[in-house]
Design a protein around this motif. Structure first.
Motif: not given
Length: 454
Positions: A36-38, A43-52, A54-59, A71-74
């Motif tokens: 599952g991705f998110a 409130r006027g913003y949009q965010f996406v969380a997914y696995y790129d 290489e399977r890395r968490i990306t937001v 975009r950030v990759q924590p």
């Protein structure tokens, strides 16, 4: 890296190409199995969380209307043979996002009986300040699964997760204080407690038209999905005081012996935590739909509602199928029967959408007074474009995955393609990464069917 210290992130602006019929390209993503991705629009913003790829968490995040995303990759920490910011071959590792009252973004996920994975932005709506914390209360956070962020009636941010494993777990609830930027337990005990012998699989607490939150769950004895049993119910206005459908208090934690039993199906009788849902009738009473076997061990869909003025629930079959969805064992499985939440119509009747692998899809209309099936109707025509609904990959077995987000009368869909579930086992060869695209869609009041764990 210690909690509270900034994690290193890759932050940069992504140019986007908007093609109305094809959606907006965001990135290339992992396609070896579904997870599952998110997608959060608020409130006027949009965010996406997914696995790129290489399977890395990306937001990725943007202000609505902007043509560029940040975009950030924590960073993560070691967890077995991987790191906490890289997913394995496990479809349980869903990602979840939420905004608190101040607009700070919270992220959790990539856990299946693993230490808590948790990030939060230091500044409101500022994705570049995303920090790795991996801690909320600091207690019972080493075997986490199924993170869920949601809001109570007052707008406070809550977090639910399972501590333990399939067949032996507890459901814990936290509440966030934006003033102190700290989490605490909503209640001192677990809400649903397996007593070391089982665990609960629950839908997300649902705010009903009566102002109460309604919770439906089933118990499971072992990691074998065939051992689901005892579909159950409870409700609450504040998540502290809970009661059954007759308004009688239930002491916490709720255990097998104290829950309000909807259907006392035993292990092996066809309850499955992927296929149950909740709606409400014109009198604001909960109406639950679910799958189990009939006396001939055929798969059937049932509808239930509390009996008026007496104990127990009235249960009626909706389907007359002649097949059996046989399931057993551990790991994530594909859902062969899906049921949407009951929807209240203007005349007081209820409509339930269904789709099956063997008997096709459609809708049932139910009488308001008895829940008897009045008629079977064709499936609701999809409002999604064909390019969204149909797999484009030439790799055999690829499936469309999607997440829908609504805000202020607008609807968005996040779309990508993967192979199907594989019991959370690695495949010898993974297909090439697929495109993650964001569509703005025609709005629709028809909710999708819900899957709860696997």
């Amino acid at each position: 890296m210690k909690p509270g210290i900034w994690c290193l992130v890759l932050a940069f602006l992504l140019p986007v190409r908007v093609v109305a019929a094809e959606g907006e390209f965001l990135d290339r993503v992992w396609s070896g199995h579904p997870v599952g991705f998110a997608l959060l629009t608020e409130r006027g913003y949009q965010f996406v969380a997914y696995y790129d790829a290489e399977r890395r968490i990306t937001v990725a995040g943007r202000r609505l209307g902007d043509a560029k995303w940040t975009r950030v990759q924590p960073a993560g920490v070691p967890v077995g043979k991987r790191t906490s910011n890289v997913t394995g071959w496990d479809s349980h590792n869903t990602l979840r996002l939420a905004l608190d009252r101040d607009g700070c973004l919270h992220l959790s996920g990539n856990m299946h009986a693993n230490p808590l994975v948790y990030y939060r932005t230091r500044l409101p709506f500022d994705l570049k300040t995303l920090e790795r914390l991996d801690r909320m209360t600091g207690e019972r956070e080493t075997r986490c699964t199924y993170p869920v962020f949601f809001k109570n009636a007052a707008g406070d941010l809550l977090f639910r997760y399972r501590d333990g494993g399939s067949g032996n777990g507890s459901d814990l609830y936290n509440i966030y204080d934006p003033g102190t930027r700290a989490w605490r337990r909503m209640i001192a005990t677990p809400l649903l407690e397996g007593q070391g012998e089982r665990n609960a699989y629950a839908i997300e607490p649902t705010l009903g038209p009566d102002g109460r939150f309604h919770l439906v769950w089933m118990w499971r004895e072992t990691p074998d999905c065939a051992t689901n049993h005892s579909l159950s119910y409870a409700r609450s206005r504040d998540f502290v005081h809970w009661e059954n459908s007759r308004g009688e208090p239930i002491a916490l934690p709720i255990v097998l012996a104290t829950g309000d039993i909807i259907d006392a199906a035993r292990p092996g009788e066809g309850l499955i935590n992927m296929t149950f849902n909740l709606g409400f009738d014109a009198q604001q009473r909960p109406v639950v739909v679910y799958h189990r076997y009939d006396a001939n061990r055929k798969s059937q869909a049932y509808v239930a509602r509390p009996n008026e003025g007496q104990r127990g629930w009235a249960v009626r079959p909706m389907s007359d199928w002649n097949f059996q969805w046989a399931f057993a064992g551990g790991g994530s499985i594909d859902g062969e029967v899906k049921l949407g939440p009951p929807r209240l119509e203007h005349d007081g009747s209820l409509v339930v959408d269904f789709s099956t692998k063997q008997a096709g899809a459609g809708r049932w209309r139910l009488r308001a007074d008895t829940l008897e099936r009045i008629e079977k109707l064709p499936a609701t025509p999809s409002s999604l474009p064909a390019s969204f609904r149909h797999a484009q990959s030439t790799v055999p077995g690829m499936e469309v995955q999607s997440v829908i987000s609504r805000a202020d009368g607008r609807r968005w869909g996040l779309r990508w393609e993967t192979l199907g579930r594989n019991r959370d086992k690695p495949r010898e060869i993974a297909p090439p990464p697929t495109e993650l695209r964001l569509y703005e869609l025609p709005d629709s009041e028809v909710p999708a069917a819900t899957n709860v764990g696997s």
